[in-house]
Structure formats: structure tokens, C-alpha cells
Write a protein that holds these residues in place. Structure first.
Motif, PDB file in Angstrom:
ATOM      1  N   ASN A 102       0.843  -1.190   0.000  1.00 43.66           N
ATOM      2  CA  ASN A 102       0.000   0.000   0.000  1.00 43.66           C
ATOM      3  C   ASN A 102       0.883   1.246   0.000  1.00 43.66           C
ATOM      4  O   ASN A 102       1.650   1.449   0.929  1.00 43.66           O
ATOM      5  CB  ASN A 102      -0.911  -0.024   1.238  1.00 43.66           C
ATOM      6  CG  ASN A 102      -1.963   1.057   1.211  1.00 43.66           C
ATOM      7  OD1 ASN A 102      -1.846   2.026   0.482  1.00 43.66           O
ATOM      8  ND2 ASN A 102      -2.990   0.881   2.008  1.00 43.66           N
TER       9      ASN A 102
ATOM     10  N   ASP B 293      -5.232   1.855   4.889  1.00 41.60           N
ATOM     11  CA  ASP B 293      -5.060   0.422   4.689  1.00 41.60           C
ATOM     12  C   ASP B 293      -6.407  -0.194   4.349  1.00 41.60           C
ATOM     13  O   ASP B 293      -7.301  -0.265   5.190  1.00 41.60           O
ATOM     14  CB  ASP B 293      -4.474  -0.216   5.942  1.00 41.60           C
ATOM     15  CG  ASP B 293      -4.171  -1.684   5.731  1.00 41.60           C
ATOM     16  OD1 ASP B 293      -4.311  -2.178   4.585  1.00 41.60           O
ATOM     17  OD2 ASP B 293      -3.798  -2.345   6.704  1.00 41.60           O
TER      18      ASP B 293
ATOM     19  N   SER C 263      -6.575  -3.322   2.971  1.00 40.19           N
ATOM     20  CA  SER C 263      -6.269  -4.732   2.745  1.00 40.19           C
ATOM     21  C   SER C 263      -7.526  -5.572   2.928  1.00 40.19           C
ATOM     22  O   SER C 263      -8.319  -5.314   3.833  1.00 40.19           O
ATOM     23  CB  SER C 263      -5.212  -5.203   3.729  1.00 40.19           C
ATOM     24  OG  SER C 263      -4.024  -4.496   3.535  1.00 40.19           O
ATOM     25  N   PRO C 264      -7.725  -6.534   2.067  1.00 41.56           N
ATOM     26  CA  PRO C 264      -6.862  -7.005   0.993  1.00 41.56           C
ATOM     27  C   PRO C 264      -7.103  -6.269  -0.338  1.00 41.56           C
ATOM     28  O   PRO C 264      -6.564  -6.654  -1.354  1.00 41.56           O
ATOM     29  CB  PRO C 264      -7.247  -8.478   0.857  1.00 41.56           C
ATOM     30  CG  PRO C 264      -8.713  -8.476   1.165  1.00 41.56           C
ATOM     31  CD  PRO C 264      -8.891  -7.411   2.233  1.00 41.56           C
TER      32      PRO C 264
ATOM     33  N   SER D 266      -6.795  -3.396  -3.204  1.00 38.60           N
ATOM     34  CA  SER D 266      -5.748  -2.529  -3.723  1.00 38.60           C
ATOM     35  C   SER D 266      -6.366  -1.687  -4.833  1.00 38.60           C
ATOM     36  O   SER D 266      -6.744  -2.215  -5.870  1.00 38.60           O
ATOM     37  CB  SER D 266      -4.598  -3.381  -4.273  1.00 38.60           C
ATOM     38  OG  SER D 266      -3.655  -2.560  -4.901  1.00 38.60           O
TER      39      SER D 266
END
Length: 163
Positions: free
Chosen positions: A4, A10, A12-13, A15
């Protein structure tokens, strides 16, 4: 997964590999009276369209705010900086040539181009704001959809190559 580039965000997961602006409704108080697309040639529709657009903006704006509200005018000095967009690997801004909002959208594009590496601009000639919703079967809508699909595919391919 991709590292990242912005650790403060963040997801995640997930992108994020691309961002699409489809006929953004950017506006400014200075242009309040200019709320009729140049493509609107129907008789007596101008004032009705102006009234409808005014009502939609009222719904979108917090009480007491004007068209210079940062959510409507991203270039207003009160708006958040555009720099965080630089972490997005691909941006596509789609505009309609006859949309009365284009001057601010073009200024937005120029500003984003300064901070982002991969910014694309797609302008549909001779059409007004969100024409694709009212004319889903016209050639220009198919061209717009095709361009967006290619952009999305490019973002997905780039993501697969970096994993």
C-alpha cells in the motif's frame, strides 16, 4: 498483494488500481446562473432544467452551504488537498463537451495532471451532462462505456502484473 503506497489508508486485501470520474458534478457559486447544458435545445426546457439542477444541488449540500462547498467545488481553497490522489496509479476523467460544468472539471483535470502520473481524459463531443443515462443506446454511450471498460481492464491487468 500490492504494498500500500499510503499506509494511513489500509484497505487490505483491496488494492485500488484506478479511479473513474464520470461526468463529475463540480460547480462553483460564481457560475450559479449557468446551469443549462449547451446541448439542451428543447423549447422552454432551460428554466425547468435550471430549477431541477438547483434542487439537486440543495439535496447534496449541507444546510447553509453554497456551490463553493468543497464536495462540489474541489478547487475551492477550503477543499481538501488533491495530493492524496497521487497514490492512485490510474485516473480517468470522463466529460461531456456540452456540460456547463466543464470549465471547472477541466481545471480539476489540469490540477490532477500535475500530481498524478497516469491521468486520462475522455470527452464525448456534442453531448451534455450524464447523457448516457438518458440515451443508453446511442453511439456515444457505447463509446463511453467501451473506453471505461478498457480503462478498468487496464487497471486489472496492471494489478495482476504487480502481484
Amino acid at each position: 498483494p500490492n504494498p500500500n503506497p499510503n499506509p494511513q489508508l489500509d484497505l487490505s486485501p483491496l488494492s485500488i488500481q484506478g479511479l473513474l470520474f464520470i461526468h463529475p458534478g463540480f460547480h462553483t457559486e460564481a457560475k450559479r446562473g449557468d446551469m443549462v447544458d449547451r446541448s439542451d435545445t428543447s423549447v422552454n426546457r432551460g428554466p425547468v432544467l435550471l430549477s431541477n439542477v438547483e434542487e439537486r444541488y440543495k439535496l447534496a449540500l449541507p444546510l447553509g452551504e453554497t456551490l463553493d462547498y468543497p464536495g462540489i467545488n474541489p478547487l475551492n481553497p477550503r477543499a481538501l488537498p488533491l495530493a492524496p490522489l497521487s497514490v492512485c496509479p490510474n485516473l480517468l476523467i470522463c466529460l461531456a463537451e456540452m456540460d456547463f460544468r466543464n470549465d471547472l472539471a477541466m481545471r480539476f483535470y489540469e490540477e490532477v495532471k500535475r500530481i498524478c502520473e497516469n491521468v486520462e481524459l475522455f470527452i464525448t463531443p456534442r453531448k451534455g451532462h450524464i447523457f448516457h443515462l438518458y440515451e443508453p443506446d446511442c453511439v456515444e454511450t457505447r463509446e463511453l462505456e467501451s473506453y471505461m471498460v478498457q480503462f478498468i481492464k487496464k487497471c486489472c491487468i496492471r494489478d495482476q502484473l504487480t502481484n
